[in-house]
Write a protein that holds these residues in place. Structure first.
Motif, PDB file in Angstrom:
ATOM      1  N   TYR A  84      42.996  36.728  42.753  1.00 54.60           N
ATOM      2  CA  TYR A  84      43.646  38.042  42.689  1.00 54.60           C
ATOM      3  C   TYR A  84      45.151  37.874  42.493  1.00 54.60           C
ATOM      4  O   TYR A  84      45.773  36.966  43.053  1.00 54.60           O
ATOM      5  N   ARG A  85      45.741  38.759  41.715  1.00 56.47           N
ATOM      6  CA  ARG A  85      47.196  38.834  41.663  1.00 56.47           C
ATOM      7  C   ARG A  85      47.691  39.526  42.930  1.00 56.47           C
ATOM      8  O   ARG A  85      46.934  40.189  43.642  1.00 56.47           O
ATOM      9  N   HIS A  86      49.013  39.452  43.162  1.00 54.92           N
ATOM     10  CA  HIS A  86      49.557  40.024  44.409  1.00 54.92           C
ATOM     11  C   HIS A  86      49.367  41.532  44.473  1.00 54.92           C
ATOM     12  O   HIS A  86      49.255  42.114  45.556  1.00 54.92           O
ATOM     13  N   ASN A  87      49.318  42.195  43.320  1.00 56.77           N
ATOM     14  CA  ASN A  87      49.190  43.649  43.324  1.00 56.77           C
ATOM     15  C   ASN A  87      47.745  44.115  43.140  1.00 56.77           C
ATOM     16  O   ASN A  87      47.497  45.296  42.902  1.00 56.77           O
ATOM     17  N   GLU A  88      46.802  43.185  43.235  1.00 55.39           N
ATOM     18  CA  GLU A  88      45.394  43.554  43.076  1.00 55.39           C
ATOM     19  C   GLU A  88      44.649  43.591  44.401  1.00 55.39           C
ATOM     20  O   GLU A  88      43.483  43.989  44.439  1.00 55.39           O
ATOM     21  N   TYR A  89      45.317  43.203  45.471  1.00 53.61           N
ATOM     22  CA  TYR A  89      44.670  43.294  46.770  1.00 53.61           C
ATOM     23  C   TYR A  89      44.672  44.749  47.244  1.00 53.61           C
ATOM     24  O   TYR A  89      45.490  45.569  46.817  1.00 53.61           O
TER      25      TYR A  89
ATOM     26  N   ARG B  50      45.498  47.955  49.483  1.00 53.14           N
ATOM     27  CA  ARG B  50      46.739  48.312  50.168  1.00 53.14           C
ATOM     28  C   ARG B  50      46.607  48.099  51.668  1.00 53.14           C
ATOM     29  O   ARG B  50      47.514  47.582  52.324  1.00 53.14           O
TER      30      ARG B  50
END
Length: 434
Positions: free
Chosen positions: A397-402, A404
């Protein structure tokens, strides 16, 4: 100068002819070289040869000691199949030798070798390369006092019915009549897992000289004796090795059979059906598979991605066809599997089929990133081997795909806000308490 021009013209003329060689897309467009130690075999074995011709094979008959023998010309193979009916030949003519035949098989082409009691060291050496070892005693024949044809006096005309149980090798129609065999025994190399028996001797058979008494126990006995064996190489080249020249003869094709101890008498032996079906297999008229490219994409999409993310849902499919002898037909099976592989298989799935040749499945990408492969490795008795693979990377996962807010982190969220509230209360009490 004139000679070089002539050679160039000849090569240009031959190139179109050489292009009519074996192809995956049309397995029956083939030229077969038939090596004989006596041209009279063309008439004594005519039924077998006529059967091949009727199926579209172009047979080129030559004596085994012909000084112009060659399998290649200008770096191209002239033939796609080779039949050696020359058991007594000590040395081939021209540029042909055992190494050339081994290279011929290594190139993916097919071979039939038949021997008898006069088998030379050359023929034995070719068989040995394929994992088959003929009896060392050159005077020995297969003898069976239980499974023999009653028309035979010395019990060397074997009435064999122990056939390999494989529809793809011997056809769906059962061979009812016993197969007549008179020849030499051979055994299989136990370390070679590519060679197997298609016609075996009975438990009461043994290999010995029929004209002399046994002075010691025979080396080959019972079910260890193979009468006809086949090999499918890793490159899908196919080889048939028989210990009997008479197995292919018109005489045994037409002979009636009454097996000792059996009440059933057959007007015709099973030789013709056995040899015909076996020749269909060895020349790839049956059991020949081809596969299309491996297709994969995310669920709900149609385009193949350049990279997957861990835990993606994907769909995988591959088309597999089988040659029927005249055209490509859908292959139907329930044992085709796909591996999602990186050092070892992380996913192993059995593919479903729509019975139209398309095999498919879906699965979730494992929670491991790296460079994976889709792998289909299909091996089944009598069928050509399929080995397909396609590489695909998998990223985390990219950091912004986890997510919230992660549900498993709620206790930590609560602890954080509790600490803040406690600090506020402590500061208020400390500052304003008298």
């Amino acid at each position: 100068m004139n000679l070089s021009r002539s050679a160039a013209l000849i090569s240009l003329f031959l190139l179109p002819l050489l292009s009519f060689s074996f192809s995956v897309d049309n397995p029956t467009d083939r030229r077969v070289l038939v090596l004989l130690d006596d041209l009279s075999l063309k008439s004594s074995h005519s039924i077998f040869f006529d059967t091949l011709k009727s199926r579209g094979f172009d047979l080129d008959f030559k004596l085994a000691d012909d000084s112009k023998l060659a399998l290649q010309r200008y770096g191209q193979y002239l033939y796609d199949g080779l039949i050696i009916f020359a058991p007594s030949t000590e040395r081939f003519g021209g540029s042909l030798d055992s190494k050339a035949i081994a290279d011929f098989v290594d190139s993916g082409r097919d071979l039939i070798v038949s021997a008898d009691t006069s088998a030379s060291d050359l023929i034995r050496g070719i068989a040995l390369e394929c994992g088959v070892d003929f009896d060392e005693d050159s005077s020995a024949m297969v003898i069976d006092h239980s499974s023999f044809s009653v028309s035979d006096g010395d019990h060397t005309l074997i009435a064999a019915d122990d056939l390999v149980k494989s529809d793809v090798i011997l056809g769906k129609a059962k061979i009812e009549a016993p197969v007549l065999f008179r020849g030499v025994a051979h055994s299989l190399n136990p370390t070679n897992n590519l060679v197997f028996k298609v016609l075996s001797a009975s438990p009461s058979a043994y290999s010995a000289n029929p004209s002399s008494k046994l002075s010691s126990p025979p080396q080959l006995t019972g079910s260890a004796i193979s009468l006809v064996s086949v090999m499918q190489a890793r490159n899908n080249a196919r080889v048939v090795i028989s210990g009997s020249m008479q197995l292919f003869s018109d005489k045994l094709f037409r002979s009636g059979v009454l097996k000792a101890g059996s009440p059933n008498k057959y007007e015709k032996s099973g030789n013709e059906q056995f040899v015909t079906e076996l020749s269909k297999w060895v020349f790839h008229e049956r059991g020949h598979l081809k596969a299309g490219s491996l297709v994969h994409h995310r669920v709900g999409e149609t385009d193949e991605p350049a990279i997957y993310r861990i835990k993606d849902d994907l769909e995988f499919s591959v088309e597999i066809l089988e040659w029927s002898g005249k055209s490509w037909e859908p292959y139907v099976a329930d044992d085709v599997q796909v591996q999602f592989y990186m050092m070892s298989p992380y996913v192993l799935k059995t593919l479903s089929t729509d019975k139209k040749g398309m095999f498919h499945t879906s699965f979730k990408v494992p929670d491991v990133y790296g460079v994976f492969q889709f792998k289909v490795e299909y091996e089944k008795l009598g069928y050509t081997t399929l080995s397909l693979s396609k590489q695909i990377p998998v990223r985390p996962y990219r950091h912004n795909e986890y997510e919230r807010f992660i549900p498993t982190a709620y206790p930590y969220y609560g602890a954080c806000f509790t600490t803040m509230a406690g600090f506020f209360v402590f500061s208020f009490v400390y500052l304003y308490h008298k």
